[in-house]
Design a protein around this motif. Structure first.
Motif, PDB file in Angstrom:
ATOM      1  N   GLU A 133      26.621 -10.912 -44.550  1.00 25.95           N
ATOM      2  CA  GLU A 133      27.556 -10.759 -43.758  1.00 25.95           C
ATOM      3  C   GLU A 133      28.632 -11.478 -44.515  1.00 25.95           C
ATOM      4  O   GLU A 133      27.900 -12.499 -45.493  1.00 25.95           O
ATOM      5  CB  GLU A 133      27.873 -11.441 -41.767  1.00 25.95           C
ATOM      6  CG  GLU A 133      26.979 -10.675 -41.143  1.00 25.95           C
ATOM      7  CD  GLU A 133      25.803 -11.216 -41.156  1.00 25.95           C
ATOM      8  OE1 GLU A 133      24.916 -11.905 -42.371  1.00 25.95           O
ATOM      9  OE2 GLU A 133      25.188 -11.780 -40.112  1.00 25.95           O
ATOM     10  N   CYS A 167      28.851 -19.472 -38.226  1.00 28.16           N
ATOM     11  CA  CYS A 167      27.503 -18.583 -37.465  1.00 28.16           C
ATOM     12  C   CYS A 167      26.344 -18.874 -38.745  1.00 28.16           C
ATOM     13  O   CYS A 167      25.746 -18.023 -39.305  1.00 28.16           O
ATOM     14  CB  CYS A 167      28.199 -17.429 -37.408  1.00 28.16           C
ATOM     15  SG  CYS A 167      27.509 -16.517 -36.451  1.00 28.16           S
ATOM     16  N   HIS A 169      27.159 -17.992 -41.734  1.00 28.68           N
ATOM     17  CA  HIS A 169      27.145 -16.749 -42.820  1.00 28.68           C
ATOM     18  C   HIS A 169      26.791 -16.484 -44.198  1.00 28.68           C
ATOM     19  O   HIS A 169      26.652 -15.884 -45.433  1.00 28.68           O
ATOM     20  CB  HIS A 169      28.280 -15.410 -42.836  1.00 28.68           C
ATOM     21  CG  HIS A 169      28.292 -14.517 -40.696  1.00 28.68           C
ATOM     22  ND1 HIS A 169      29.291 -14.148 -40.547  1.00 28.68           N
ATOM     23  CD2 HIS A 169      27.195 -14.889 -40.824  1.00 28.68           C
ATOM     24  CE1 HIS A 169      28.971 -13.929 -39.438  1.00 28.68           C
ATOM     25  NE2 HIS A 169      27.764 -13.882 -39.419  1.00 28.68           N
ATOM     26  N   GLU A 202      32.063  -8.951 -39.571  1.00 31.91           N
ATOM     27  CA  GLU A 202      30.738  -9.333 -38.755  1.00 31.91           C
ATOM     28  C   GLU A 202      31.431  -9.116 -37.104  1.00 31.91           C
ATOM     29  O   GLU A 202      30.840  -9.095 -36.354  1.00 31.91           O
ATOM     30  CB  GLU A 202      29.648  -9.857 -38.754  1.00 31.91           C
ATOM     31  CG  GLU A 202      28.169  -9.531 -38.343  1.00 31.91           C
ATOM     32  CD  GLU A 202      28.519 -10.025 -37.114  1.00 31.91           C
ATOM     33  OE1 GLU A 202      27.637 -10.013 -35.861  1.00 31.91           O
ATOM     34  OE2 GLU A 202      28.995 -11.977 -36.684  1.00 31.91           O
ATOM     35  N   GLU A 203      32.058 -10.079 -37.350  1.00 26.36           N
ATOM     36  CA  GLU A 203      32.468 -11.470 -35.986  1.00 26.36           C
ATOM     37  C   GLU A 203      33.331 -10.859 -35.182  1.00 26.36           C
ATOM     38  O   GLU A 203      33.211 -11.066 -33.700  1.00 26.36           O
ATOM     39  CB  GLU A 203      33.134 -12.770 -36.620  1.00 26.36           C
ATOM     40  CG  GLU A 203      32.724 -13.789 -37.506  1.00 26.36           C
ATOM     41  CD  GLU A 203      30.894 -14.983 -36.463  1.00 26.36           C
ATOM     42  OE1 GLU A 203      31.115 -14.300 -35.383  1.00 26.36           O
ATOM     43  OE2 GLU A 203      29.901 -15.109 -37.026  1.00 26.36           O
ATOM     44  N   HIS A 230      19.653 -14.066 -40.095  1.00 24.33           N
ATOM     45  CA  HIS A 230      20.629 -14.680 -39.673  1.00 24.33           C
ATOM     46  C   HIS A 230      20.222 -16.356 -39.153  1.00 24.33           C
ATOM     47  O   HIS A 230      19.056 -16.080 -38.590  1.00 24.33           O
ATOM     48  CB  HIS A 230      20.880 -13.796 -38.201  1.00 24.33           C
ATOM     49  CG  HIS A 230      22.395 -14.584 -37.790  1.00 24.33           C
ATOM     50  ND1 HIS A 230      22.783 -15.995 -37.579  1.00 24.33           N
ATOM     51  CD2 HIS A 230      23.813 -13.536 -38.074  1.00 24.33           C
ATOM     52  CE1 HIS A 230      23.919 -15.754 -36.980  1.00 24.33           C
ATOM     53  NE2 HIS A 230      24.245 -14.521 -37.611  1.00 24.33           N
ATOM     54  N   GLU A 405      25.309  -8.933 -32.120  1.00 22.50           N
ATOM     55  CA  GLU A 405      25.440  -8.530 -33.950  1.00 22.50           C
ATOM     56  C   GLU A 405      26.219  -6.603 -34.085  1.00 22.50           C
ATOM     57  O   GLU A 405      25.573  -6.036 -33.082  1.00 22.50           O
ATOM     58  CB  GLU A 405      23.820  -8.709 -34.997  1.00 22.50           C
ATOM     59  CG  GLU A 405      23.896  -9.753 -35.189  1.00 22.50           C
ATOM     60  CD  GLU A 405      24.268 -10.154 -36.360  1.00 22.50           C
ATOM     61  OE1 GLU A 405      24.876  -8.536 -37.298  1.00 22.50           O
ATOM     62  OE2 GLU A 405      24.530 -10.275 -37.224  1.00 22.50           O
TER      63      GLU A 405
HETATM   64 ZN   LIG Z   1      26.760 -14.219 -37.403  1.00 18.11          ZN
END
Ligand SMILES: [Zn+2]
Ligand SMILES: [Zn+2]
Length: 474
Positions: A133, A167, A169, A202-203, A230, A405
Motif C-alpha cells: 500500500e 499503519c 505502510h 487502502e485506508e 502487513h 483490508e
Molecule cells: Zn494498513
C-alpha cells in the motif's frame, strides 16, 4: 556453511550414483541416489539464495532504513499518494521493471489514482503479484521520533489534519522495494512473471477496487498467486504470524438516519424525539450480535459516531448513526443489515414516528471491503518457506482478526489464491513489558505507533523474498 555442506553432499551423491551404476546396476538404487543428488542441488540453490539475500541485506540495510525514515517523514493521505507513488515507480524502473503509473479508476471522477504496476518477465512460469500500500492516515504523530512526520494537509472534506504512516505502510513500501531488489539479483534462480504493485487508498478501502476497475488483470498479466504482508503492532520484530482461511473480517459501512419530528426542547409532547430513538437504537443493535446470529459466526457492530441537533433546547428532526459492521460470511452480513433495518423501523414505530418519516439505512458501498481469505494450501506452503528462512519458531499461527483490508479484492472472490501475513514490528522488550504489565502497546493507527525499523525490514524482506522464490523458483 549450508551451501558447502549441501554441495559436498551433492558431489558425494553424484559419485555414489556413478559408482553404483557401474558396480551394482540396481536401477532403483540408482534412481534414489540420483534424486538425492537433485535434492542436494535444490538445497544448495535455496541455501545460496538465502545466503546472498542475507549478505545483500547486510550491505543494503542502512540505505533501506534511511528510505524508510524518508517515507515516514513524508506521508500522504489516501487519494493523494502522488510523491510516494512516483518514488516507488522510479525505484522499480531503475531495477529494470516495466512500470506503469496512475493505474486505477475511482467511482469519483475527481480523484486521481496513483497506482503503480511494475512487471518483470523472466521466461515461462507462474505469475506472482506482490502488493504494497502507499497511503498514510489523518493522524497527528506524537511519537517524538527524530524522523516523525510533521506533515499537515487538507483532507477530502477540506479540514486541516496531521498525516502519519500510523499503519506502517512505509514499512511495507520499504520491504517491497528491498524484496524487488533481492529478486532482481536472484533472477537466474526463478522464472515466470513478477508483478509488483503499489496500491493507493487502502485506508479508505477503495484502492484495490480502483486498480482492478482500471484493468489490473487485463492490461497486465493476471496473477496465479497474490502476496502481501502487513506489519503488526502486537508482535515482536523478527517474527511472522499468519492464519490460513478467513484471516480478516469484511467491513461494511452504513449510515442510519433516524428521523423524528423536531420542536421545542421544553415541549417534547409535541415532537417525536429522534435522540431518544437513537439512544435506544445504540443498545438494541448489540442484541443482533448476541441474540440473532450463531455465536460461531464472528461479527462486530460498532456505532462510531452519532450526530444530531444544534442546541440544548431544540429537539432535532433527525440523528445520524455511523456504523461499521465486521463479518466473515456474506450471509451473516446480509442478516445483520436486515436486522438493523427491522429494529430501526420497529423502534421508530413504537415511538409513534409517522411511516413517511421511517428511518433510512444507507450502505456506503465504496467504503466496504470483503473478508480476507488466505488460501489454506498457499498459506501453509509459504509459511513453511518463510520458516526455512527466518527460523521455524519465528513463524507462528495466530488468531484471525476483526480488522479489515481490501487485499481480498485481488482474489476475485476466491478465484485466485492469495496470502497476507503479519510482520512483527515492535521492539521485543516492549512486547515483553506489555505482557507483564497488561498495558496494551500502541496499536496500528495510533499516533504513538513506533515500529522498530531495522529488524522489521530485514524480516519483511527475507520473508517476502522467500515467499516469491517458493512460488517461482526454477
Ligand atoms: Zn494498513
Ligand atoms: Zn490501516
Amino acid at each position: 556453511m549450508q551451501v558447502v555442506r549441501a554441495a559436498f553432499f551433492g558431489v558425494s551423491c553424484w559419485r555414489n550414483y556413478q559408482k553404483r551404476g557401474q558396480d551394482v546396476g540396481a536401477p532403483i538404487m540408482r534412481k534414489l541416489i540420483f534424486f538425492a543428488f537433485l535434492f542436494s542441488i535444490s538445497v544448495a540453490v535455496t541455501a545460496s539464495a538465502q545466503q546472498s539475500v542475507d549478505s545483500m541485506l547486510d550491505r543494503d540495510i542502512a540505505s533501506l532504513v534511511s528510505t524508510y525514515k524518508m517515507l515516514h517523514a513524508a506521508p500522504e493521505l489516501s487519494h493523494h499518494e502522488e510523491k510516494t507513488a512516483a518514488f516507488v515507480a522510479s525505484q522499480l524502473r531503475a531495477l529494470g521493471f516495466t512500470v506503469t503509473e496512475r493505474v486505477g479508476k475511482y467511482a469519483e471522477p475527481e480523484w486521481t489514482s496513483y497506482g503503480v504496476v511494475a512487471v518483470m518477465k523472466n521466461g515461462a512460469g507462474p505469475t506472482v503479484l506482490v502488493r504494497t500500500e502507499l497511503d498514510a492516515l489523518p493522524v497527528e504523530e506524537k511519537t517524538g521520533l527524530p524522523y516523525a512526520s510533521t506533515v499537515k494537509t487538507k483532507n477530502d472534506a477540506g479540514q486541516e489534519v496531521g498525516v502519519m504512516h500510523a499503519c506502517g505502510h512505509d514499512i511495507h513500501i520499504t520491504s517491497f522495494l528491498g524484496t524487488a531488489k533481492m529478486l532482481v539479483a536472484l533472477k537466474d534462480q526463478w522464472h515466470g512473471t513478477l508483478v509488483m504493485i503499489g496500491q493507493p487508498a487502502e485506508e479508505t478501502v477503495n484502492g484495490a477496487r480502483a486498480m482492478l476497475a482500471d484493468g489490473l488483470y487485463t492490461r497486465f498479466p493476471k496473477p496465479d498467486f497474490a502476496l502481501a504482508l502487513h506489519d503488526s503492532g502486537d508482535v515482536e520484530a523478527g517474527k511472522i504470524t499468519y492464519y490460513p482461511g478467513y484471516a480478516m473480517a469484511g467491513a461494511t459501512s452504513v449510515d442510519l438516519i433516524i428521523r423524528g419530528l423536531g420542536g421545542h426542547g421544553a415541549r417534547p409532547e409535541s415532537t417525536k424525539d429522534p435522540v431518544i430513538i437513537a439512544a435506544q437504537m445504540v443498545l438494541a443493535l448489540q442484541t443482533i450480535v448476541s441474540r440473532e446470529k450463531s455465536a460461531l459466526d464472528p461479527a462486530v457492530i460498532t456505532v462510531g459516531s452519532i450526530h444530531g441537533g444544534t442546541k440544548r433546547n431544540i429537539i432535532p428532526d433527525e440523528v445520524t448513526l455511523q456504523i461499521t459492521i465486521r463479518t466473515y460470511k456474506e450471509e451473516v452480513r446480509q442478516q445483520i443489515l436486515a436486522s438493523i433495518e427491522r429494529i430501526a423501523k420497529g423502534l421508530a414505530l413504537a415511538a409513534g414516528v409517522p411511516e413517511d418519516r421511517a428511518p433510512i439505512l444507507k450502505v456506503i458501498e465504496n467504503e466496504n471491503s470483503p473478508a480476507s481469505y488466505n488460501d489454506p494450501e498457499l498459506s501453509e506452503r509459504i509459511a513453511a518457506a518463510i520458516g526455512r528462512t527466518v527460523g521455524k519458531d519465528n513463524v507462528i499461527k495466530a488468531q484471525p482478526l476483526m480488522v479489515s483490508e481490501d487485499f481480498g479484492y485481488f482474489s476475485l472472490d476466491h478465484q485466485i489464491p492469495v496470502f497476507m501475513f503479519w510482520l512483527g514490528a515492535v521492539e521485543p522488550a516492549k512486547v515483553e513489558a506489555s505482557r507483564k504489565s497488561g498495558k496494551p502497546l500502541p496499536s496500528l493507527h495510533s499516533s504513538l505507533f513506533v515500529p522498530l525499523p531495522e529488524p522489521t525490514l530485514r524480516t519483511g524482506i527475507r520473508s517476502m523474498t522467500a515467499a516469491v522464490m517458493e512460488l517461482m523458483k526454477k
